[in-house]
Design a protein around this motif. Structure first.
Motif, PDB file in Angstrom:
ATOM      1  N   MET A   1       0.850  -1.199   0.000  1.00  0.00           N
ATOM      2  CA  MET A   1       0.000   0.000   0.000  1.00  0.00           C
ATOM      3  C   MET A   1       0.879   1.240   0.000  1.00  0.00           C
ATOM      4  N   SER A   2       0.671   2.117  -0.976  1.00  0.00           N
ATOM      5  CA  SER A   2       1.503   3.314  -1.079  1.00  0.00           C
ATOM      6  C   SER A   2       1.075   4.363  -0.053  1.00  0.00           C
ATOM      7  N   VAL A   3       2.050   5.104   0.409  1.00  0.00           N
ATOM      8  CA  VAL A   3       1.799   6.170   1.376  1.00  0.00           C
ATOM      9  C   VAL A   3       1.730   7.501   0.634  1.00  0.00           C
ATOM     10  N   ARG A   4       0.667   8.256   0.865  1.00  0.00           N
ATOM     11  CA  ARG A   4       0.511   9.540   0.178  1.00  0.00           C
ATOM     12  C   ARG A   4       1.590  10.518   0.611  1.00  0.00           C
ATOM     13  N   GLN A   5       2.245  11.118  -0.370  1.00  0.00           N
ATOM     14  CA  GLN A   5       3.285  12.096  -0.081  1.00  0.00           C
ATOM     15  C   GLN A   5       2.645  13.437   0.301  1.00  0.00           C
ATOM     16  N   PRO A   6       3.228  14.138   1.280  1.00  0.00           N
ATOM     17  CA  PRO A   6       2.674  15.437   1.666  1.00  0.00           C
ATOM     18  C   PRO A   6       2.758  16.445   0.524  1.00  0.00           C
ATOM     19  N   THR A   7       1.797  17.344   0.488  1.00  0.00           N
ATOM     20  CA  THR A   7       1.724  18.346  -0.568  1.00  0.00           C
ATOM     21  C   THR A   7       1.991  19.742   0.001  1.00  0.00           C
ATOM     22  N   VAL A   8       2.056  20.716  -0.902  1.00  0.00           N
ATOM     23  CA  VAL A   8       2.217  22.105  -0.482  1.00  0.00           C
ATOM     24  C   VAL A   8       1.062  22.518   0.418  1.00  0.00           C
ATOM     25  N   GLU A   9      -0.145  22.041   0.073  1.00  0.00           N
ATOM     26  CA  GLU A   9      -1.313  22.368   0.887  1.00  0.00           C
ATOM     27  C   GLU A   9      -1.187  21.809   2.298  1.00  0.00           C
ATOM     28  N   ASP A  10      -0.623  20.611   2.421  1.00  0.00           N
ATOM     29  CA  ASP A  10      -0.413  20.012   3.745  1.00  0.00           C
ATOM     30  C   ASP A  10       0.559  20.856   4.561  1.00  0.00           C
ATOM     31  N   VAL A  11       1.617  21.305   3.923  1.00  0.00           N
ATOM     32  CA  VAL A  11       2.611  22.141   4.609  1.00  0.00           C
ATOM     33  C   VAL A  11       1.974  23.452   5.058  1.00  0.00           C
ATOM     34  N   ALA A  12       1.185  24.068   4.168  1.00  0.00           N
ATOM     35  CA  ALA A  12       0.536  25.343   4.491  1.00  0.00           C
ATOM     36  C   ALA A  12      -0.408  25.184   5.682  1.00  0.00           C
ATOM     37  N   ARG A  13      -1.170  24.107   5.672  1.00  0.00           N
ATOM     38  CA  ARG A  13      -2.116  23.860   6.763  1.00  0.00           C
ATOM     39  C   ARG A  13      -1.365  23.612   8.082  1.00  0.00           C
ATOM     40  N   HIS A  14      -0.295  22.841   8.020  1.00  0.00           N
ATOM     41  CA  HIS A  14       0.494  22.516   9.221  1.00  0.00           C
ATOM     42  C   HIS A  14       1.150  23.766   9.802  1.00  0.00           C
ATOM     43  N   ALA A  15       1.605  24.665   8.917  1.00  0.00           N
ATOM     44  CA  ALA A  15       2.301  25.875   9.375  1.00  0.00           C
ATOM     45  C   ALA A  15       1.349  27.030   9.659  1.00  0.00           C
ATOM     46  N   GLY A  16       0.075  26.886   9.261  1.00  0.00           N
ATOM     47  CA  GLY A  16      -0.891  27.947   9.475  1.00  0.00           C
ATOM     48  C   GLY A  16      -0.679  29.149   8.580  1.00  0.00           C
ATOM     49  N   VAL A  17      -0.270  28.885   7.316  1.00  0.00           N
ATOM     50  CA  VAL A  17      -0.026  29.966   6.355  1.00  0.00           C
ATOM     51  C   VAL A  17      -0.729  29.616   5.048  1.00  0.00           C
ATOM     52  N   SER A  18      -0.616  30.509   4.091  1.00  0.00           N
ATOM     53  CA  SER A  18      -1.229  30.254   2.791  1.00  0.00           C
ATOM     54  C   SER A  18      -0.302  29.406   1.919  1.00  0.00           C
ATOM     55  N   ARG A  19      -0.897  28.847   0.854  1.00  0.00           N
ATOM     56  CA  ARG A  19      -0.101  28.080  -0.103  1.00  0.00           C
ATOM     57  C   ARG A  19       0.957  28.962  -0.757  1.00  0.00           C
ATOM     58  N   GLN A  20       0.598  30.223  -1.036  1.00  0.00           N
ATOM     59  CA  GLN A  20       1.539  31.142  -1.669  1.00  0.00           C
ATOM     60  C   GLN A  20       2.738  31.408  -0.769  1.00  0.00           C
ATOM     61  N   THR A  21       2.483  31.477   0.547  1.00  0.00           N
ATOM     62  CA  THR A  21       3.595  31.706   1.476  1.00  0.00           C
ATOM     63  C   THR A  21       4.577  30.539   1.429  1.00  0.00           C
ATOM     64  N   VAL A  22       4.056  29.314   1.382  1.00  0.00           N
ATOM     65  CA  VAL A  22       4.931  28.133   1.272  1.00  0.00           C
ATOM     66  C   VAL A  22       5.736  28.220  -0.025  1.00  0.00           C
ATOM     67  N   SER A  23       5.065  28.600  -1.121  1.00  0.00           N
ATOM     68  CA  SER A  23       5.752  28.735  -2.405  1.00  0.00           C
ATOM     69  C   SER A  23       6.851  29.791  -2.331  1.00  0.00           C
ATOM     70  N   ASN A  24       6.561  30.898  -1.624  1.00  0.00           N
ATOM     71  CA  ASN A  24       7.578  31.949  -1.479  1.00  0.00           C
ATOM     72  C   ASN A  24       8.777  31.451  -0.685  1.00  0.00           C
ATOM     73  N   VAL A  25       8.527  30.669   0.361  1.00  0.00           N
ATOM     74  CA  VAL A  25       9.629  30.131   1.165  1.00  0.00           C
ATOM     75  C   VAL A  25      10.505  29.220   0.314  1.00  0.00           C
ATOM     76  N   LEU A  26       9.880  28.442  -0.566  1.00  0.00           N
ATOM     77  CA  LEU A  26      10.635  27.516  -1.407  1.00  0.00           C
ATOM     78  C   LEU A  26      11.381  28.220  -2.533  1.00  0.00           C
ATOM     79  N   ASN A  27      10.795  29.290  -3.064  1.00  0.00           N
ATOM     80  CA  ASN A  27      11.356  29.910  -4.266  1.00  0.00           C
ATOM     81  C   ASN A  27      12.003  31.273  -4.035  1.00  0.00           C
ATOM     82  N   SER A  28      11.489  32.055  -3.076  1.00  0.00           N
ATOM     83  CA  SER A  28      12.022  33.393  -2.810  1.00  0.00           C
ATOM     84  C   SER A  28      12.023  33.654  -1.302  1.00  0.00           C
ATOM     85  N   PRO A  29      12.803  32.884  -0.531  1.00  0.00           N
ATOM     86  CA  PRO A  29      12.739  32.981   0.932  1.00  0.00           C
ATOM     87  C   PRO A  29      13.082  34.358   1.485  1.00  0.00           C
ATOM     88  N   ALA A  30      13.844  35.141   0.739  1.00  0.00           N
ATOM     89  CA  ALA A  30      14.263  36.450   1.243  1.00  0.00           C
ATOM     90  C   ALA A  30      13.084  37.401   1.444  1.00  0.00           C
TER      91      ALA A  30
END
Length: 329
Positions: A1-30
């Motif tokens: 049985m395969s285990v579902r890999q976490p998504t950007v949405e999962d990270v955003a929900r866990h951190a209490g931020v928006s999906r765009q904020t997660v994307s900014n951290v990954l691509n433009s952290p400054a």
């Protein structure tokens, strides 16, 4: 049985931020506030999230790969620092959706040829340089072709850092680290010597500056000891200085020199003699030698921040910390 890999949405929900904020951290952290960035990075680690590099490369038409030169293996005690840096760079690049490609080259010209081939083959789109210097042909070429890069270390020329190299760099405050080591050593006596490399080494001269500034008028030339980066040579020089008398402790430009000084003091029956090294290597830890920790993991984080930043080139100086130990006699 395969285990579902976490998504950007999962990270955003866990951190209490928006999906765009997660994307900014990954691509433009400054552009993300440090507190928010740390919360997102923590969520990424806790969930084990890994961006889809293949999808990202197709979307951006970029390899999302950082090239870094691996120095030839030279043995010795202090070479472990660059290894730690490359390890930390690799570990911290993955959550950002970046990869590390390590390449070998014997000199700057061979490295230039490797960089050209890697860029033309689309294998790298960013570079981390080490050992830069004034007139470095690598930096000139990288500027010319517009390949983003950050240097680990300031460019030195005749022992002096270039005031405006025109590129981003991250370095460790060697002078500050040695000043802290000197303050510690002076609690055991005012006559603290500095055991450093022959003058003209930018890194070595910077570390000596920390000793001189902390010692002030007490930084007399007889307390400035010189040795190549060799345990045997450092031991010989320290034995000579101990026989001459007039010093209570010694601060060293590297752990290699510190091990030599430690052996000399032990052989001379001077268990009270304080030795402080620089690099905080496993050897210093094993012998119980106090040493300055460069914190290469923080250097790697700063290098990655600058590599993905859209801002003009900037520099960052990482503050090292002194690790105090009781020597093994």
């Amino acid at each position: 049985m395969s285990v579902r890999q976490p998504t950007v949405e999962d990270v955003a929900r866990h951190a209490g931020v928006s999906r765009q904020t997660v994307s900014n951290v990954l691509n433009s952290p400054a552009i993300v506030r440090s507190g928010t960035r740390e919360r997102v990075e923590s969520a990424i680690r806790e969930l084990g999230y890994t961006p889809s590099m293949a999808a990202r490369r197709l979307r951006t038409n970029r390899s999302e790969t950082i090239g870094i030169h691996l120095d030839p293996y030279a043995g010795g005690i202090s070479g472990v620092i660059l290894d730690r840096f490359v390890h930390a760079l690799t570990e911290q690049a993955t959550p950002r959706g970046l990869r590390i490609l390590v390449y070998a080259a014997a000199d700057a010209q061979e490295e230039l040829a490797r960089l050209r081939a890697l860029r033309e083959g689309g294998e790298i789109d960013r570079v981390v340089l080490t050992g830069t210097y004034d007139g470095d042909p690598r930096t000139a070429w990288l500027h010319e072709v517009g390949l983003p890069f950050v240097a680990f270390g300031r460019p030195w020329s005749a022992g002096v850092a270039s005031p405006s190299p025109g590129h981003a760099w991250v370095d460790v405050d060697g002078a500050g680290g040695v000043a802290a080591a000197t303050r510690h050593a002076r609690t055991y006596g005012r006559r603290v010597a500095f055991l450093g490399w022959p003058r003209g080494s930018g890194t070595g001269d910077d570390r000596e500056r920390g000793w001189r500034e902390e010692m002030g008028e007490d930084a007399v030339d007889r307390l400035r000891l010189t040795s190549v980066d060799s345990v045997a040579a450092a031991r010989t020089e320290t034995e000579r200085a101990l026989a001459a008398g007039g010093m209570d402790a010694v601060v060293c430009a590297s752990d290699t020199l510190a091990v030599g000084a430690h052996l000399a003091a032990s052989h001379a029956g001077r268990p009270e003699f304080t030795v402080v090294g620089f690099d905080n290597t496993p050897v210093a830890e094993a012998l119980g030698i106090s040493s300055v920790e460069q914190r290469p993991e923080l250097v790697a984080a700063a290098v990655l921040d600058l590599l993905v930043s859209q801002e003009p080139p900037e520099s960052r100086l990482i503050e090292p910390v002194l690790v105090v130990r009781t020597p093994v006699r």
